[in-house]
Design a protein around this motif. Structure first.
Motif, short mmCIF file in Angstrom:
data_model
loop_
_atom_site.label_atom_id
_atom_site.label_comp_id
_atom_site.label_asym_id
_atom_site.label_seq_id
_atom_site.Cartn_x
_atom_site.Cartn_y
_atom_site.Cartn_z
N PRO A 1 0.83 -1.21 0.00
CA PRO A 1 0.00 0.00 0.00
C PRO A 1 0.87 1.26 0.00
N GLY A 2 0.61 2.15 -0.95
CA GLY A 2 1.34 3.41 -1.05
C GLY A 2 2.76 3.31 -1.56
N GLN A 3 3.24 2.11 -1.86
CA GLN A 3 4.61 1.93 -2.34
C GLN A 3 4.76 2.52 -3.74
N THR A 4 5.89 3.18 -3.99
CA THR A 4 6.15 3.83 -5.27
C THR A 4 7.35 3.21 -5.96
N CYS A 5 7.19 2.95 -7.24
CA CYS A 5 8.33 2.63 -8.10
C CYS A 5 8.75 3.98 -8.69
N PRO A 6 9.97 4.45 -8.40
CA PRO A 6 10.37 5.81 -8.74
C PRO A 6 10.48 6.08 -10.24
N GLU A 7 10.47 7.37 -10.55
CA GLU A 7 10.50 7.79 -11.95
C GLU A 7 11.75 7.28 -12.67
N HIS A 8 11.51 6.73 -13.85
CA HIS A 8 12.58 6.18 -14.66
C HIS A 8 12.14 6.11 -16.11
N ARG A 9 13.07 5.74 -16.97
CA ARG A 9 12.76 5.49 -18.38
C ARG A 9 13.61 4.32 -18.85
N HIS A 10 13.18 3.73 -19.95
CA HIS A 10 13.88 2.59 -20.53
C HIS A 10 14.50 3.03 -21.84
N PRO A 11 15.80 3.40 -21.82
CA PRO A 11 16.44 4.00 -23.00
C PRO A 11 16.72 2.99 -24.11
N PRO A 12 17.03 3.49 -25.30
CA PRO A 12 17.42 2.61 -26.41
C PRO A 12 18.66 1.78 -26.04
N PHE A 13 18.75 0.58 -26.59
CA PHE A 13 19.94 -0.26 -26.40
C PHE A 13 20.03 -1.25 -27.56
N ASP A 14 21.25 -1.61 -27.91
CA ASP A 14 21.52 -2.62 -28.95
C ASP A 14 20.66 -2.42 -30.20
N GLY A 15 20.49 -1.19 -30.64
CA GLY A 15 19.72 -0.93 -31.85
C GLY A 15 18.22 -0.95 -31.68
N THR A 16 17.73 -1.12 -30.43
CA THR A 16 16.28 -1.09 -30.17
C THR A 16 15.89 0.31 -29.71
N PRO A 17 14.61 0.66 -29.77
CA PRO A 17 14.18 1.98 -29.27
C PRO A 17 14.07 2.03 -27.74
N GLY A 18 14.28 0.90 -27.06
CA GLY A 18 14.08 0.80 -25.61
C GLY A 18 12.84 -0.05 -25.35
N LYS A 19 12.58 -0.30 -24.08
CA LYS A 19 11.47 -1.18 -23.72
C LYS A 19 10.13 -0.46 -23.83
N GLU A 20 9.20 -1.08 -24.55
CA GLU A 20 7.80 -0.66 -24.57
C GLU A 20 7.08 -1.61 -23.64
#
Length: 161
Positions: free
Chosen positions: A68-87
């Motif tokens: 309850p109330g737990q937060t996964c903090p702000e982040h992004r999944h950047p491009p890697f190995d020729g991919t655009p990053g995780k969708e």
């Protein structure tokens, strides 16, 4: 970092919440539940419990469990190995989740889902009853995630008791 006792309690909590959502686990899966405190040592405030079912070079499937109330903090999944990053697509199974994507807030309730484009800043927080979220995505490289808070570390060796 969290104690071995906190780690085990979080695994048990996650398994119980998954069962309450109708998601049964094997004994091996219960033992494989990862507990991420992001190196902050405040698990119930900032953290995440997760189980990875599969993660190949094409796709990934996980269960995310939040206190309850737990937060996964702000982040992004950047491009890697020729991919655009995780969708990734989040589907709420139990509880509620406040999902913030690039400053826009979306509330997910059981049965709701949304897709987050690659390399997009986002964070999420469970409601007062906690939450269970299924995640379906392209390949996951959690070790490459970029967090807004520079104090956060996302390395497996920090997550084990």
């Amino acid at each position: 970092m969290i104690s071995a006792e906190e780690h085990r309690e979080a695994q048990v909590y996650a398994a119980e919440e998954l069962a309450a959502a109708g998601i049964e686990l094997t004994a091996a899966e219960r033992d494989q539940i990862e507990v991420a405190d992001f190196g902050l040592g405040r698990l119930r405030e900032t953290g995440l419990q997760l189980l990875v079912y599969v993660n190949t070079d094409r796709y990934c499937a996980k269960e995310l469990v939040l206190y309850p109330g737990q937060t996964c903090p702000e982040h992004r999944h950047p491009p890697f190995d020729g991919t655009p990053g995780k969708e990734e697509t989040f589907r709420c199974r139990r509880g509620t989740v406040e999902l913030n994507v690039e400053g826009e807030t979306i509330t997910l309730r059981p049965g709701d889902q949304t897709t987050i484009p690659p390399d997009t800043r986002h964070w999420f927080r469970a409601g007062a009853e906690g939450a269970v979220v299924s995640e379906f995505s392209s390949t996951s490289r959690d070790d490459l995630d970029v967090f807004t808070d520079p104090a956060i570390r996302r390395a497996p060796e920090l997550e084990a008791p």
